[in-house]
Design an enzyme around this catalytic site. Structure first.
Site, PDB file in Angstrom:
ATOM      1  N   THR A   1       0.457  -1.254  -0.028  1.00 27.18           N
ATOM      2  CA  THR A   1      -0.152   0.077   0.152  1.00 27.18           C
ATOM      3  C   THR A   1       0.734   1.272   0.076  1.00 27.18           C
ATOM      4  OG1 THR A   1      -0.299   0.322   2.687  1.00 27.18           O
ATOM      5  CG2 THR A   1      -1.927  -0.866   1.113  1.00 27.18           C
TER       6      THR A   1
ATOM      7  N   LYS B   1     -15.312  15.664  11.412  1.00 26.10           N
ATOM      8  CA  LYS B   1     -17.377  16.031  12.290  1.00 26.10           C
ATOM      9  C   LYS B   1     -16.704  17.296  13.087  1.00 26.10           C
ATOM     10  CE  LYS B   1     -18.544  12.243  14.822  1.00 26.10           C
ATOM     11  NZ  LYS B   1     -18.330  10.667  14.973  1.00 26.10           N
TER      12      LYS B   1
ATOM     13  N   GLU C   1      -5.677  -3.865  -1.322  1.00 26.98           N
ATOM     14  CA  GLU C   1      -5.945  -5.421  -0.770  1.00 26.98           C
ATOM     15  C   GLU C   1      -6.801  -6.446  -1.516  1.00 26.98           C
ATOM     16  OE1 GLU C   1      -5.554  -2.253  -0.016  1.00 26.98           O
ATOM     17  OE2 GLU C   1      -5.062  -2.150   2.783  1.00 26.98           O
TER      18      GLU C   1
ATOM     19  N   TRP D   1     -21.074  14.760  10.603  1.00 22.01           N
ATOM     20  CA  TRP D   1     -20.414  14.721   9.607  1.00 22.01           C
ATOM     21  C   TRP D   1     -20.267  15.321   8.169  1.00 22.01           C
ATOM     22  CZ3 TRP D   1     -20.671   8.556   8.689  1.00 22.01           C
ATOM     23  CH2 TRP D   1     -20.480   7.969  10.551  1.00 22.01           C
TER      24      TRP D   1
HETATM   25  P1  ADP Z   1      -3.990   4.101  -0.463  1.00 18.82           P
HETATM   26  O1  ADP Z   1      -4.257   3.481   0.190  1.00 18.82           O
HETATM   27  O2  ADP Z   1      -3.129   4.537  -0.794  1.00 18.82           O
HETATM   28  O3  ADP Z   1      -4.066   5.447  -1.736  1.00 18.82           O
HETATM   29  P2  ADP Z   1      -5.246   2.088  -2.996  1.00 18.82           P
HETATM   30  O4  ADP Z   1      -4.406   3.023  -4.041  1.00 18.82           O
HETATM   31  O5  ADP Z   1      -5.373   1.165  -2.388  1.00 18.82           O
HETATM   32  O6  ADP Z   1      -3.975   3.505  -2.049  1.00 18.82           O
HETATM   33  O7  ADP Z   1      -5.821   3.312  -2.103  1.00 18.82           O
HETATM   34  C1  ADP Z   1      -7.917   2.772  -1.291  1.00 18.82           C
HETATM   35  C2  ADP Z   1      -7.997   3.401  -1.574  1.00 18.82           C
HETATM   36  O8  ADP Z   1      -9.428   4.688  -1.809  1.00 18.82           O
HETATM   37  C3  ADP Z   1      -9.957   3.077  -1.577  1.00 18.82           C
HETATM   38  O9  ADP Z   1      -9.788   2.103  -0.066  1.00 18.82           O
HETATM   39  C4  ADP Z   1     -10.773   4.516  -1.718  1.00 18.82           C
HETATM   40  O10 ADP Z   1     -10.923   5.473   0.024  1.00 18.82           O
HETATM   41  C5  ADP Z   1      -9.578   4.742  -1.891  1.00 18.82           C
HETATM   42  N1  ADP Z   1     -11.201   5.445  -3.611  1.00 18.82           N
HETATM   43  C6  ADP Z   1     -10.612   4.124  -4.740  1.00 18.82           C
HETATM   44  N2  ADP Z   1     -11.314   3.995  -5.624  1.00 18.82           N
HETATM   45  C7  ADP Z   1     -12.445   5.522  -5.704  1.00 18.82           C
HETATM   46  C8  ADP Z   1     -13.083   5.561  -5.533  1.00 18.82           C
HETATM   47  N3  ADP Z   1     -13.953   5.584  -6.654  1.00 18.82           N
HETATM   48  N4  ADP Z   1     -14.103   6.862  -4.857  1.00 18.82           N
HETATM   49  C9  ADP Z   1     -13.755   7.159  -3.550  1.00 18.82           C
HETATM   50  N5  ADP Z   1     -13.107   6.884  -3.533  1.00 18.82           N
HETATM   51  C10 ADP Z   1     -12.271   5.740  -3.845  1.00 18.82           C
END
Ligand code: ADP
Length: 572
Positions: free
Chosen positions: A185, A439, A330, A444
């Site tokens: 990650t 918050k 993940e 929210w």
């Molecule tokens: P990092 O956590 O480092 O950004 P990742 O690519 O694994 O790496 O990120 C996954 C996260 O990206 C998701 O848990 C979510 O919060 C965000 N995410 C992915 N796609 C979307 C989307 N279409 N809209 C909003 N958030 C998104």
């Protein structure tokens, strides 16, 4: 009762074998800035065989990790094919991590060999002496002599090394549950955490990517993979392309809007994938200098919320539909894609397309409330999203059984840290990341909602919203906006623009104007950096653009860290 079916293991070697024979004339093309370097899939098969021989000669066996420190290019695809197919494990190192994080992930994965792009030697060279397990480095696309080799490390040149070996390799039959690849990650909080994909998970994920309601990859497609191969399997594009016999178009290091547009003009891709910030930049550039983009049948955009305005602009002005996708490292990463339900068009369809997408059959999803109870899928109840499925990780890589990140898992489900709703017909709508929700006064505020509303303003190129502590309201939103060229900052006017789009108490009173919103290593808004800058722990990228506006008083501040302290009053 046992089935009568053959138990043929799902192996990435089968994708390579299939693509390099049945689709031998399909190509992977890497942009050089003026033209493309072309490799047919027949040649890809031969080069992958040579790399497998070379790695074997360097002592790589089953389960050994081979790192890549590469852009999206032909050589990276060769590694994507050869390393898993020979039974070793491909570790795609994120080239944009901090040096100490690069050391951490390479040591943690215990990479024995790393394949490095010559253009990245300036980044890799200072890190190499700190790596404990690396014994060989293979430099691609340039002069290996430019990389000084520390004691105990041998540096090779990619083409010279591969030229010594035959273009066929007897790839072994592997356990489909064995490791094929790993990715960490991006470490937005704490150390990066490793996810290990199996042959089975990547194979099934590729099949999912090829389905019509995902990316619909098919022979004849030219898939432009802007999303980096060092992050989350480039969203599955490389393996899906091999499975379908689609060609691949690779931008290498030419990731700015103008070179991407030049690449698209030359290669006419039929499909592309990248995070919203990339498409935002491409939109500004193509609006300024129009170019036909209708060769793109669709682009998939995800990794962060896609501003609805971006979707409308691409479709209305350039005839390109944006399909939003949700996923994580993940989850391999495809978790949901926002194609509308059958039979809808116009605004009714658009209402579905701006969701994070519909969850596919293989992925189970549930929402969990603060007290751990499961919430209804009624499109209204808001909770943390948890998922499970054959391409969802069950744990983080923990070689010494340290149980890294164990709190991200509950009863066999992955806790995503994303908060949102799921409708009865399976569409996911994210409110925010749990750590980014603001918050305020017991309520929210969704940073994503504010960002989307702001990015619909014609003067705003990009806008990130982040929460900061507030004595009275616990937290309040701060806007960091980058304005289009020639526009004067006017927080009062922007706040007025928001006033009929969000509740009054959500209207931000703290604003700053920056030349560019800071981005993470994978191109998302970096709110961690913004929070640090706000707290005065880091220099802002461009102090001369800093303006602040608080409680109705517009103030120009010489630097972020000297922001005025304003009388606290109700944020209304
Ligand atoms: P990092 O956590 O480092 O950004 P990742 O690519 O694994 O790496 O990120 C996954 C996260 O990206 C998701 O848990 C979510 O919060 C965000 N995410 C992915 N796609 C979307 C989307 N279409 N809209 C909003 N958030 C998104």
């Amino acid at each position: 009762m046992p089935s009568t079916m053959q138990d043929e293991p799902l192996s990435l070697a089968t994708l390579l074998r299939y693509a390099s024979t049945v689709h031998a004339d399909a190509t992977v093309r890497t942009w050089t800035g003026t033209e493309s370097r072309v490799l047919t899939y027949r040649e890809l098969g031969e080069q992958a065989a040579r790399l497998a021989h070379a790695l074997t000669a360097l002592g790589i066996g089953r389960g050994d990790r081979v790192g890549t420190f590469m852009w999206n290019n032909n050589e990276h695809l060769i590694a994507y094919c050869a390393v898993p197919a020979m039974g070793a494990v491909l570790h795609t190192i994120n080239i944009r991590l901090f040096p100490e994080q690069i050391t951490y992930v390479t040591d943690h994965a215990a990479d024995r060999v790393v394949i490095v792009d010559a253009s990245l030697i300036p980044v890799f060279a200072p890190v190499l002496p700190t790596l404990r397990t690396v014994r060989h480095v293979i430099v691609a696309n340039g002069d290996a002599a430019a990389l000084p080799a520390p004691e105990g490390v041998t540096v090779h040149e990619f083409d010279t090394l591969l030229a010594q070996y035959p273009g066929t390799f007897d790839f072994p039959v592997l356990d489909e549950r064995s490791a094929a690849a790993m990715c960490y990650t991006s470490g937005t909080t704490g150390d990066p955490k490793g996810v290990v994909y199996s042959h089975r998970s990547n194979w099934l994920h590729s099949m999912q990517a090829c389905t019509t309601d995902a990316m619909g990859v098919r022979a004849g497609d030219r898939m432009l993979a802007i999303v980096p191969m060092f992050h989350a399997n480039a969203w599955g594009l490389p393996y899906a392309a091999l499975m379908a016999g689609a060609s691949l178009v690779m931008p290498d290091r030419f990731l700015q809007p103008e070179p991407l547009l030049a690449l698209m003009a030359a290669e006419q891709p039929s499909f592309a994938a990248a995070v919203p910030t990339v498409w935002n930049g491409v939109l500004t550039a193509v609006d300024a200098k129009p170019q036909d983009l209708t060769h793109l049948r669709a682009v998939v955009v995800g990794g962060a919320a896609v501003p609805p305005q971006l979707m409308r602009a691409f479709e209305e002005r350039h005839g390109v539909p944006i399909i939003q996708a949700w996923g994580m490292t993940e989850t391999s990463p495809l978790g949901a894609l926002a194609w509308p339900p059958a039979g809808l068009d116009g605004e009714a369809a658009f209402a579905y397309r701006i969701t994070q997408g519909r969850i596919p059959a293989a992925v189970q999803a549930r929402l969990v409330g603060d007290d751990g109870t499961e919430l209804p899928r009624d499109g209204k109840a808001v909770g943390e999203l948890e998922v499970r499925g054959p391409w969802v990780t069950a744990s983080y890589y923990s070689p010494d059984a340290a149980g890294i990140g164990a709190d991200a898992f509950r009863d066999g489900w992955l806790r995503t840290g994303d908060v949102g709703t799921i409708s009865a017909d399976g569409y996911l709508t994210l409110v925010d990341r749990a750590k980014d929700i603001i918050k305020s006064g017991g309520e929210w505020i969704s940073s994503v909602d504010l960002e989307n509303a702001l990015m619909a303003h014609p003067d705003i190129a990009e806008a990130a919203v982040f929460g900061v502590p507030d004595e009275k309201w616990d937290e309040r939103p701060v806007v960091a906006a980058a304005l289009r060229a020639g526009v004067e900052p006017d927080a009062g006017a922007l706040r007025a623009f928001l006033s009929d789009k969000v509740a009054k108490w959500q209207l931000p009173e703290r604003w700053t104007f920056v030349s560019e919103v800071p981005k993470t290593s994978v191109g998302k808004f970096d709110k961690k950096v913004l929070r640090k800058q706000y707290a005065g722990d880091m220099s802002p990228p461009s102090a001369r653009w800093i303006w602040l506006w608080h409680s109705g008083v517009r103030t120009r501040s010489p630097a972020w860290s000297t922001r005025p302290t304003c009388a606290r009053r109700s944020p209304s």
